[in-house]
Design a protein around this motif. Structure first.
Motif, mmCIF file in Angstrom:
data_model
loop_
_atom_site.group_PDB
_atom_site.id
_atom_site.type_symbol
_atom_site.label_atom_id
_atom_site.label_comp_id
_atom_site.label_asym_id
_atom_site.label_seq_id
_atom_site.Cartn_x
_atom_site.Cartn_y
_atom_site.Cartn_z
ATOM 1 N N GLN A 122 0.830 -1.190 0.000
ATOM 2 C CA GLN A 122 0.000 0.000 0.000
ATOM 3 C C GLN A 122 0.867 1.243 0.000
ATOM 4 O OE1 GLN A 122 -2.849 -0.320 3.267
ATOM 5 N NE2 GLN A 122 -2.652 -2.542 3.217
ATOM 6 N N VAL A 123 0.246 2.361 -0.336
ATOM 7 C CA VAL A 123 0.947 3.637 -0.245
ATOM 8 C C VAL A 123 1.352 3.862 1.203
ATOM 9 C CG1 VAL A 123 0.753 6.137 -0.512
ATOM 10 C CG2 VAL A 123 -0.279 4.620 -2.214
ATOM 11 N N GLY A 124 2.622 4.181 1.425
ATOM 12 C CA GLY A 124 3.132 4.370 2.775
ATOM 13 C C GLY A 124 3.923 3.190 3.295
ATOM 14 N N ASP A 125 3.822 2.018 2.633
ATOM 15 C CA ASP A 125 4.572 0.839 3.067
ATOM 16 C C ASP A 125 6.049 0.976 2.716
ATOM 17 O OD1 ASP A 125 2.294 -0.273 4.020
ATOM 18 O OD2 ASP A 125 2.242 -1.984 2.661
ATOM 19 N N ARG A 126 6.889 0.323 3.510
ATOM 20 C CA ARG A 126 8.295 0.166 3.165
ATOM 21 C C ARG A 126 8.451 -1.217 2.547
ATOM 22 N NH1 ARG A 126 12.271 3.382 5.906
ATOM 23 N NH2 ARG A 126 11.645 5.527 5.446
ATOM 24 N N ILE A 127 8.856 -1.271 1.292
ATOM 25 C CA ILE A 127 8.939 -2.552 0.604
ATOM 26 C C ILE A 127 10.291 -2.741 -0.079
ATOM 27 C CG2 ILE A 127 6.448 -2.536 0.176
ATOM 28 C CD1 ILE A 127 7.106 -1.979 -2.798
ATOM 29 N N GLN A 128 10.617 -4.001 -0.294
ATOM 30 C CA GLN A 128 11.748 -4.393 -1.132
ATOM 31 C C GLN A 128 11.159 -4.947 -2.409
ATOM 32 O OE1 GLN A 128 15.265 -4.384 -0.252
ATOM 33 N NE2 GLN A 128 15.584 -4.821 -2.409
ATOM 34 N N MET A 129 11.389 -4.269 -3.531
ATOM 35 C CA MET A 129 10.813 -4.674 -4.814
ATOM 36 C C MET A 129 11.931 -4.753 -5.836
ATOM 37 S SD MET A 129 7.648 -2.872 -6.810
ATOM 38 C CE MET A 129 6.718 -3.719 -8.080
ATOM 39 N N GLY A 130 12.224 -5.951 -6.276
ATOM 40 C CA GLY A 130 13.354 -6.103 -7.175
ATOM 41 C C GLY A 130 14.641 -5.739 -6.444
ATOM 42 N N ASN A 131 15.416 -4.837 -7.027
ATOM 43 C CA ASN A 131 16.671 -4.399 -6.419
ATOM 44 C C ASN A 131 16.512 -3.117 -5.614
ATOM 45 O OD1 ASN A 131 18.141 -6.529 -7.622
ATOM 46 N ND2 ASN A 131 18.307 -5.384 -9.535
ATOM 47 N N TYR A 132 15.279 -2.666 -5.403
ATOM 48 C CA TYR A 132 15.061 -1.377 -4.748
ATOM 49 C C TYR A 132 14.304 -1.542 -3.440
ATOM 50 C CZ TYR A 132 16.421 0.486 -9.273
ATOM 51 O OH TYR A 132 17.111 0.779 -10.419
ATOM 52 N N TYR A 133 14.678 -0.700 -2.466
ATOM 53 C CA TYR A 133 14.017 -0.676 -1.171
ATOM 54 C C TYR A 133 13.636 0.767 -0.865
ATOM 55 C CZ TYR A 133 13.387 -0.723 3.906
ATOM 56 O OH TYR A 133 12.871 -0.567 5.166
ATOM 57 N N GLY A 134 12.416 0.973 -0.416
ATOM 58 C CA GLY A 134 12.010 2.331 -0.072
ATOM 59 C C GLY A 134 10.543 2.396 0.297
ATOM 60 N N GLU A 135 10.075 3.629 0.501
ATOM 61 C CA GLU A 135 8.692 3.867 0.874
ATOM 62 C C GLU A 135 7.844 4.073 -0.379
ATOM 63 O OE1 GLU A 135 5.948 7.091 3.363
ATOM 64 O OE2 GLU A 135 8.132 7.115 3.560
ATOM 65 N N VAL A 136 6.696 3.408 -0.432
ATOM 66 C CA VAL A 136 5.789 3.530 -1.568
ATOM 67 C C VAL A 136 5.115 4.901 -1.509
ATOM 68 C CG1 VAL A 136 3.755 2.598 -2.724
ATOM 69 C CG2 VAL A 136 5.375 1.053 -1.620
ATOM 70 N N LYS A 137 5.370 5.721 -2.507
ATOM 71 C CA LYS A 137 4.765 7.046 -2.569
ATOM 72 C C LYS A 137 3.524 7.074 -3.450
ATOM 73 C CE LYS A 137 7.323 9.618 0.082
ATOM 74 N NZ LYS A 137 6.718 10.253 1.273
ATOM 75 N N ASP A 138 3.488 6.214 -4.455
ATOM 76 C CA ASP A 138 2.342 6.222 -5.364
ATOM 77 C C ASP A 138 2.248 4.875 -6.074
ATOM 78 O OD1 ASP A 138 0.149 7.517 -6.848
ATOM 79 O OD2 ASP A 138 1.485 7.317 -8.559
ATOM 80 N N ILE A 139 1.030 4.395 -6.251
ATOM 81 C CA ILE A 139 0.775 3.181 -7.036
ATOM 82 C C ILE A 139 -0.038 3.609 -8.247
ATOM 83 C CG2 ILE A 139 -0.221 0.877 -7.081
ATOM 84 C CD1 ILE A 139 0.055 0.797 -4.044
ATOM 85 N N GLY A 140 0.621 3.727 -9.384
ATOM 86 C CA GLY A 140 -0.047 4.146 -10.602
ATOM 87 C C GLY A 140 -0.555 2.957 -11.387
ATOM 88 N N LEU A 141 -1.209 3.237 -12.507
ATOM 89 C CA LEU A 141 -1.700 2.155 -13.345
ATOM 90 C C LEU A 141 -0.554 1.397 -14.009
ATOM 91 C CD1 LEU A 141 -4.797 3.781 -15.096
ATOM 92 C CD2 LEU A 141 -4.786 2.105 -13.244
ATOM 93 N N ARG A 142 0.574 2.073 -14.239
ATOM 94 C CA ARG A 142 1.689 1.434 -14.932
ATOM 95 C C ARG A 142 2.862 1.113 -14.023
ATOM 96 N NH1 ARG A 142 6.428 1.968 -16.914
ATOM 97 N NH2 ARG A 142 6.656 4.008 -15.938
ATOM 98 N N ALA A 143 3.139 1.979 -13.040
ATOM 99 C CA ALA A 143 4.336 1.806 -12.227
ATOM 100 C C ALA A 143 4.080 2.198 -10.779
ATOM 101 C CB ALA A 143 5.497 2.631 -12.793
ATOM 102 N N THR A 144 4.917 1.648 -9.914
ATOM 103 C CA THR A 144 4.926 2.017 -8.497
ATOM 104 C C THR A 144 6.136 2.899 -8.249
ATOM 105 O OG1 THR A 144 3.810 -0.002 -7.769
ATOM 106 C CG2 THR A 144 5.172 1.135 -6.146
ATOM 107 N N ARG A 145 5.930 4.013 -7.575
ATOM 108 C CA ARG A 145 7.022 4.936 -7.299
ATOM 109 C C ARG A 145 7.471 4.791 -5.850
ATOM 110 N NH1 ARG A 145 4.712 7.068 -11.647
ATOM 111 N NH2 ARG A 145 2.712 7.492 -10.652
ATOM 112 N N LEU A 146 8.776 4.551 -5.703
ATOM 113 C CA LEU A 146 9.388 4.367 -4.388
ATOM 114 C C LEU A 146 10.373 5.490 -4.118
ATOM 115 C CD1 LEU A 146 10.390 0.581 -4.639
ATOM 116 C CD2 LEU A 146 8.325 1.496 -3.613
ATOM 117 N N VAL A 147 10.451 5.918 -2.856
ATOM 118 C CA VAL A 147 11.499 6.842 -2.419
ATOM 119 C C VAL A 147 12.490 6.041 -1.595
ATOM 120 C CG1 VAL A 147 12.056 8.878 -1.061
ATOM 121 C CG2 VAL A 147 9.992 8.854 -2.454
#
Length: 275
Positions: A122-147
């Motif tokens: 969800q937006v606000g979660d801290r996740i490890q996705m692929g080679n990236y780790y960060g906070e989910v800022k937005d879940i779009g129709l095409r991509a998820t943006r992590l900080v």
């Protein structure tokens, strides 16, 4: 009947004019602006309510999906004046088109819908996705943006959920476990070191302690040094790194006062190799 619907569908698209195209673009732009406004308002409200911050942010991607889905339906049903049978036929044609091209794009969109509906993260979660780790800022129709912790904005394709494992550090909760490791000389007073580390953790302004969120101090014995691991939960997942820094700083300040020293660098490297 299918042939008649197909002929009517072709006729409808042959009758497309400039007014139809402009109306479609206007609806798309309106949906885009509306989704931005809804995202902005929900984000502001969520930041004002710490207790319900993550719950409110979960509504953001769902609202965007609903807005764009309604916009597409309105364009097809009202602007292009397609009947229900024609909409079904068009869906089949789009499905065939996906098989020949734009497959990755539609995989991203399908994955985005699945992420929102199943709450994979969800937006606000801290996740490890692929080679990236960060906070989910937005879940779009095409991509998820992590900080990321380095404050980099990363756009990861949604279809990674089909091919990569995704780990969530908090699963929708505002609290999250944070761990830190500290290494000391082999002949150090271990009991004293563990006591100091525990006190540094439980007195941190960022820690969250409850019967289901205990503080755990672990001891690891390496060939040439000792390793201490602290496991505790932070009040707000965004405080993960300042919590680690705060506990590490105060622990080592007390260690130096009590004569507890870190192992030599070459010993640590040798210990890792032996372990």
């Amino acid at each position: 009947m299918a042939e008649g619907d197909l002929a009517a569908l072709i006729t409808n698209f042959e009758n497309i004019n400039a007014d139809t195209i402009l109306a479609s673009f206007a609806i798309i732009i309106l949906a885009f602006v509306l989704s931005k406004i809804v995202t902005f308002l929900l984000t502001k409200v969520s930041e004002m309510s710490w207790k319900y911050r993550l719950y409110l942010k979960t509504v953001i991607p769902l609202s965007k999906v609903l807005i764009y889905a309604f916009a597409v339906y309105y364009i097809l049903a009202s602007v292009f004046v397609l009947s229900f049978d024609q909409l079904i036929l068009l869906s089949g044609l789009i499905g065939a088109a996906i098989g020949f091209g734009l497959r990755n794009l539609f995989e991203d969109i399908a994955a985005g819908v699945i992420i929102v509906m199943e709450k994979t993260y969800q937006v606000g979660d801290r996740i490890q996705m692929g080679n990236y780790y960060g906070e989910v800022k937005d879940i779009g129709l095409r991509a998820t943006r992590l900080v990321t912790p380095d404050d980099n904005l990363v756009s990861a394709p949604n279809n990674l959920v089909f091919t990569e494992s995704v780990a969530s550090g908090n699963s929708g909760s505002s609290e999250m476990m944070a761990t830190l490791d500290i290494y000391i000389e082999n002949d150090s007073d271990v009991d004293l070191a563990m006591k100091i580390l525990r006190e540094a953790v439980v007195t941190s302004r960022y820690v969250y302690i409850s019967p289901t969120r205990p503080v755990v101090i672990l001891l690891n014995d390496y060939p040439f040094y000792k390793g201490l691991k602290a496991r505790a939960y932070v009040n707000d997942l965004r405080d993960e790194f300042v919590f680690r820094s705060d506990v590490t700083r105060r622990t080592w300040n007390e260690f130096y006062k009590r004569g507890i020293k870190p192992p030599k660098a070459y010993i640590v490297n040798q210990g890792y190799t032996a372990a």
